[in-house]
Design a protein around this motif. Structure first.
Motif, PDB file in Angstrom:
ATOM      1  N   GLU A 176     -14.507  41.437 -50.320  1.00  0.00           N
ATOM      2  CA  GLU A 176     -13.853  40.321 -49.630  1.00  0.00           C
ATOM      3  C   GLU A 176     -13.956  39.042 -50.455  1.00  0.00           C
ATOM      4  OE1 GLU A 176     -14.329  37.772 -45.487  1.00  0.00           O
ATOM      5  OE2 GLU A 176     -15.268  39.756 -45.643  1.00  0.00           O
ATOM      6  N   ASP A 177     -15.101  38.821 -51.094  1.00  0.00           N
ATOM      7  CA  ASP A 177     -15.301  37.627 -51.917  1.00  0.00           C
ATOM      8  C   ASP A 177     -14.409  37.668 -53.151  1.00  0.00           C
ATOM      9  OD1 ASP A 177     -17.243  36.939 -50.093  1.00  0.00           O
ATOM     10  OD2 ASP A 177     -18.891  37.764 -51.283  1.00  0.00           O
ATOM     11  N   ILE A 178     -14.222  38.866 -53.701  1.00  0.00           N
ATOM     12  CA  ILE A 178     -13.352  39.025 -54.872  1.00  0.00           C
ATOM     13  C   ILE A 178     -11.903  38.743 -54.493  1.00  0.00           C
ATOM     14  CG2 ILE A 178     -12.404  40.722 -56.503  1.00  0.00           C
ATOM     15  CD1 ILE A 178     -15.172  42.054 -56.535  1.00  0.00           C
ATOM     16  N   ILE A 179     -11.478  39.297 -53.358  1.00  0.00           N
ATOM     17  CA  ILE A 179     -10.100  39.093 -52.892  1.00  0.00           C
ATOM     18  C   ILE A 179      -9.847  37.614 -52.600  1.00  0.00           C
ATOM     19  CG2 ILE A 179      -8.487  39.581 -51.003  1.00  0.00           C
ATOM     20  CD1 ILE A 179      -9.772  42.371 -50.805  1.00  0.00           C
ATOM     21  N   MET A 209     -15.225  20.267 -54.081  1.00  0.00           N
ATOM     22  CA  MET A 209     -14.477  20.500 -52.840  1.00  0.00           C
ATOM     23  C   MET A 209     -14.391  21.991 -52.535  1.00  0.00           C
ATOM     24  SD  MET A 209     -11.346  17.772 -52.567  1.00  0.00           S
ATOM     25  CE  MET A 209     -10.634  18.159 -54.158  1.00  0.00           C
ATOM     26  N   ILE A 210     -14.167  22.787 -53.584  1.00  0.00           N
ATOM     27  CA  ILE A 210     -14.117  24.239 -53.396  1.00  0.00           C
ATOM     28  C   ILE A 210     -15.477  24.742 -52.901  1.00  0.00           C
ATOM     29  CG2 ILE A 210     -13.872  26.477 -54.563  1.00  0.00           C
ATOM     30  CD1 ILE A 210     -11.249  24.952 -54.175  1.00  0.00           C
ATOM     31  N   LEU A 211     -16.540  24.195 -53.476  1.00  0.00           N
ATOM     32  CA  LEU A 211     -17.901  24.610 -53.123  1.00  0.00           C
ATOM     33  C   LEU A 211     -18.211  24.325 -51.659  1.00  0.00           C
ATOM     34  CD1 LEU A 211     -20.576  25.750 -54.371  1.00  0.00           C
ATOM     35  CD2 LEU A 211     -21.292  23.385 -54.631  1.00  0.00           C
ATOM     36  N   ILE A 212     -17.887  23.110 -51.203  1.00  0.00           N
ATOM     37  CA  ILE A 212     -18.229  22.763 -49.822  1.00  0.00           C
ATOM     38  C   ILE A 212     -17.285  23.415 -48.812  1.00  0.00           C
ATOM     39  CG2 ILE A 212     -19.280  20.571 -50.490  1.00  0.00           C
ATOM     40  CD1 ILE A 212     -16.788  19.126 -49.557  1.00  0.00           C
ATOM     41  N   THR A 213     -16.123  23.868 -49.292  1.00  0.00           N
ATOM     42  CA  THR A 213     -15.175  24.558 -48.405  1.00  0.00           C
ATOM     43  C   THR A 213     -15.510  26.036 -48.286  1.00  0.00           C
ATOM     44  OG1 THR A 213     -13.417  23.027 -49.056  1.00  0.00           O
ATOM     45  CG2 THR A 213     -12.739  25.065 -47.993  1.00  0.00           C
ATOM     46  N   ILE A 214     -15.783  26.650 -49.437  1.00  0.00           N
ATOM     47  CA  ILE A 214     -16.028  28.093 -49.478  1.00  0.00           C
ATOM     48  C   ILE A 214     -17.494  28.446 -49.226  1.00  0.00           C
ATOM     49  CG2 ILE A 214     -15.919  30.165 -50.955  1.00  0.00           C
ATOM     50  CD1 ILE A 214     -13.212  29.175 -50.065  1.00  0.00           C
ATOM     51  N   GLY A 215     -18.419  27.550 -49.658  1.00  0.00           N
ATOM     52  CA  GLY A 215     -19.853  27.809 -49.547  1.00  0.00           C
ATOM     53  C   GLY A 215     -20.303  28.305 -48.189  1.00  0.00           C
ATOM     54  N   LYS A 224     -18.621  29.705 -45.847  1.00  0.00           N
ATOM     55  CA  LYS A 224     -18.016  31.013 -45.549  1.00  0.00           C
ATOM     56  C   LYS A 224     -18.755  32.134 -46.282  1.00  0.00           C
ATOM     57  CE  LYS A 224     -13.413  29.063 -44.793  1.00  0.00           C
ATOM     58  NZ  LYS A 224     -11.996  29.042 -45.228  1.00  0.00           N
ATOM     59  N   LEU A 225     -19.365  31.765 -47.415  1.00  0.00           N
ATOM     60  CA  LEU A 225     -20.141  32.752 -48.190  1.00  0.00           C
ATOM     61  C   LEU A 225     -21.612  32.715 -47.794  1.00  0.00           C
ATOM     62  CD1 LEU A 225     -18.581  32.152 -51.736  1.00  0.00           C
ATOM     63  CD2 LEU A 225     -17.934  33.875 -50.053  1.00  0.00           C
ATOM     64  N   GLU A 226     -21.906  31.973 -46.725  1.00  0.00           N
ATOM     65  CA  GLU A 226     -23.272  31.823 -46.202  1.00  0.00           C
ATOM     66  C   GLU A 226     -24.232  31.258 -47.243  1.00  0.00           C
ATOM     67  OE1 GLU A 226     -23.978  35.844 -45.048  1.00  0.00           O
ATOM     68  OE2 GLU A 226     -22.944  35.617 -43.114  1.00  0.00           O
ATOM     69  N   LEU A 227     -23.667  30.557 -48.241  1.00  0.00           N
ATOM     70  CA  LEU A 227     -24.432  29.950 -49.329  1.00  0.00           C
ATOM     71  C   LEU A 227     -25.332  30.972 -50.033  1.00  0.00           C
ATOM     72  CD1 LEU A 227     -25.386  26.511 -47.723  1.00  0.00           C
ATOM     73  CD2 LEU A 227     -23.601  26.972 -49.399  1.00  0.00           C
ATOM     74  N   ASP A 228     -24.936  32.242 -49.953  1.00  0.00           N
ATOM     75  CA  ASP A 228     -25.683  33.316 -50.614  1.00  0.00           C
ATOM     76  C   ASP A 228     -25.399  33.266 -52.126  1.00  0.00           C
ATOM     77  OD1 ASP A 228     -25.489  36.406 -51.651  1.00  0.00           O
ATOM     78  OD2 ASP A 228     -27.124  36.114 -50.217  1.00  0.00           O
ATOM     79  N   THR A 229     -26.442  33.204 -52.933  1.00  0.00           N
ATOM     80  CA  THR A 229     -26.285  33.030 -54.382  1.00  0.00           C
ATOM     81  C   THR A 229     -25.428  34.113 -55.017  1.00  0.00           C
ATOM     82  OG1 THR A 229     -28.446  31.956 -54.519  1.00  0.00           O
ATOM     83  CG2 THR A 229     -27.488  32.737 -56.573  1.00  0.00           C
ATOM     84  N   MET A 249     -21.802  33.747 -54.052  1.00  0.00           N
ATOM     85  CA  MET A 249     -21.213  32.582 -54.746  1.00  0.00           C
ATOM     86  C   MET A 249     -20.880  32.946 -56.194  1.00  0.00           C
ATOM     87  SD  MET A 249     -21.407  29.810 -52.601  1.00  0.00           S
ATOM     88  CE  MET A 249     -22.006  28.278 -53.258  1.00  0.00           C
ATOM     89  N   ILE A 250     -21.817  33.662 -56.846  1.00  0.00           N
ATOM     90  CA  ILE A 250     -21.591  34.078 -58.239  1.00  0.00           C
ATOM     91  C   ILE A 250     -20.382  35.010 -58.311  1.00  0.00           C
ATOM     92  CG2 ILE A 250     -22.522  35.467 -60.139  1.00  0.00           C
ATOM     93  CD1 ILE A 250     -25.303  34.391 -59.418  1.00  0.00           C
ATOM     94  N   THR A 251     -20.289  35.940 -57.361  1.00  0.00           N
ATOM     95  CA  THR A 251     -19.159  36.880 -57.323  1.00  0.00           C
ATOM     96  C   THR A 251     -17.842  36.134 -57.148  1.00  0.00           C
ATOM     97  OG1 THR A 251     -20.544  38.627 -56.353  1.00  0.00           O
ATOM     98  CG2 THR A 251     -18.157  38.852 -56.105  1.00  0.00           C
ATOM     99  N   PHE A 252     -17.822  35.189 -56.206  1.00  0.00           N
ATOM    100  CA  PHE A 252     -16.598  34.432 -55.924  1.00  0.00           C
ATOM    101  C   PHE A 252     -16.148  33.612 -57.132  1.00  0.00           C
ATOM    102  CE2 PHE A 252     -14.776  30.307 -54.701  1.00  0.00           C
ATOM    103  CZ  PHE A 252     -13.591  30.735 -54.110  1.00  0.00           C
ATOM    104  N   PHE A 253     -17.043  32.788 -57.684  1.00  0.00           N
ATOM    105  CA  PHE A 253     -16.661  31.915 -58.788  1.00  0.00           C
ATOM    106  C   PHE A 253     -16.381  32.702 -60.073  1.00  0.00           C
ATOM    107  CE2 PHE A 253     -18.660  28.608 -56.108  1.00  0.00           C
ATOM    108  CZ  PHE A 253     -17.614  27.685 -56.125  1.00  0.00           C
ATOM    109  N   SER A 254     -17.078  33.818 -60.262  1.00  0.00           N
ATOM    110  CA  SER A 254     -16.793  34.672 -61.424  1.00  0.00           C
ATOM    111  C   SER A 254     -15.391  35.256 -61.313  1.00  0.00           C
ATOM    112  CB  SER A 254     -17.818  35.805 -61.515  1.00  0.00           C
ATOM    113  OG  SER A 254     -19.110  35.310 -61.755  1.00  0.00           O
ATOM    114  N   THR A 255     -15.009  35.652 -60.093  1.00  0.00           N
ATOM    115  CA  THR A 255     -13.670  36.191 -59.859  1.00  0.00           C
ATOM    116  C   THR A 255     -12.603  35.137 -60.121  1.00  0.00           C
ATOM    117  OG1 THR A 255     -14.515  37.706 -58.171  1.00  0.00           O
ATOM    118  CG2 THR A 255     -12.146  37.258 -58.146  1.00  0.00           C
ATOM    119  N   VAL A 256     -12.869  33.918 -59.641  1.00  0.00           N
ATOM    120  CA  VAL A 256     -11.918  32.821 -59.848  1.00  0.00           C
ATOM    121  C   VAL A 256     -11.690  32.587 -61.343  1.00  0.00           C
ATOM    122  CG1 VAL A 256     -11.531  30.335 -59.593  1.00  0.00           C
ATOM    123  CG2 VAL A 256     -12.452  31.642 -57.675  1.00  0.00           C
TER     124      VAL A 256
END
Length: 224
Positions: free
Chosen positions: A3-6, A135-141, A143-148, A151-158
């Motif tokens: 889901e984080d990758i998508i 802004m992306i961090l405070i919007t998405i963070g 939703k990702l439960e601030l789980d490290t 977060m790494i998976t999401f930003f790496s995908t981006v």
């Protein structure tokens, strides 16, 4: 994780087509110097993004807010970009006087280390990029439960999506290389220099007229 990758893929695509100085310089580098040169330039851009994401993640809210409220940061970045564009244009104007004596090889000389730092520099001096990632961090963070790891998976995908789409842009722009006569190369480089001047002025205006940053301000207010 899936889901984080998508979630990260559309943002990476959007980021790749976000029109700015890096967008135009990347296409120019590919058309004039080829795939490898443009790819090295893009790696420099991505490294600056990684640095900004790290700063946004590890820095305090107060630090980001102080940057947002300090117009001098925007003005300084704008002056740097403006100066770079003007110097590049003046150099090209001087070269154009001897265009008949210049071989294409001279105009498309490749210094990969220089291209890497050029990509990093153009992205790094744009403070708006740091605010964008914050802004992306405070919007998405949340939703990702601030789980490290998430977060790494999401930003790496981006960033990976951004890089893949950019490779497509580089390959398309490379098709223009057959038309890269000395005269055409100079024209393209002059246009890019003028665009850098324009983007530098826009960045300076953001400092002079901070009211243009309302979107950032609203985002920050949500986490107060």
């Amino acid at each position: 994780m899936i889901e984080d990758i998508i979630t990260g893929i559309p943002l990476g695509i959007f980021l790749s087509f976000l029109v700015g100085p890096v967008f135009f310089v990347l296409l120019e580098t590919s058309a004039v110097k080829g795939f490898r040169a443009a790819f090295v330039f893009d790696i420099g851009v991505v490294l600056a993004d990684i640095l900004f994401i790290a700063v946004a993640y590890f820095s305090s809210y107060r630090l980001i807010q102080s940057i947002k409220n300090d117009p001098a940061i925007f003005i300084f970045g704008g002056i740097m970009m403006l100066t770079y564009g003007i110097i590049s244009f003046l150099k090209l104007k001087k070269v154009s006087k001897n265009i008949d004596e210049i071989a294409v090889e001279e105009l498309i000389k490749k210094n990969y280390l220089s291209l890497f730092f050029k990509g990093f520099f153009l992205n790094f001096i744009n403070v708006g990029v740091l605010l964008f990632w914050f802004m992306i961090l405070i919007t998405i963070g949340p939703k990702l439960e601030l789980d490290t790891m998430r977060m790494i998976t999401f930003f790496s995908t981006v960033l990976l999506t951004y890089l893949i789409v950019d490779i497509g842009k580089i390959l398309l722009a490379k098709q223009l290389r057959n038309q890269m006569t000395p005269s055409n190369i100079l024209k393209i480089k002059k246009v890019i220099s003028i665009l850098l001047v324009i983007f530098g002025l826009v960045l300076m205006f953001q400092g002079w007229f901070p009211s243009d940053q309302k979107l950032v301000k609203k985002a920050l207010e949500k986490i107060e």
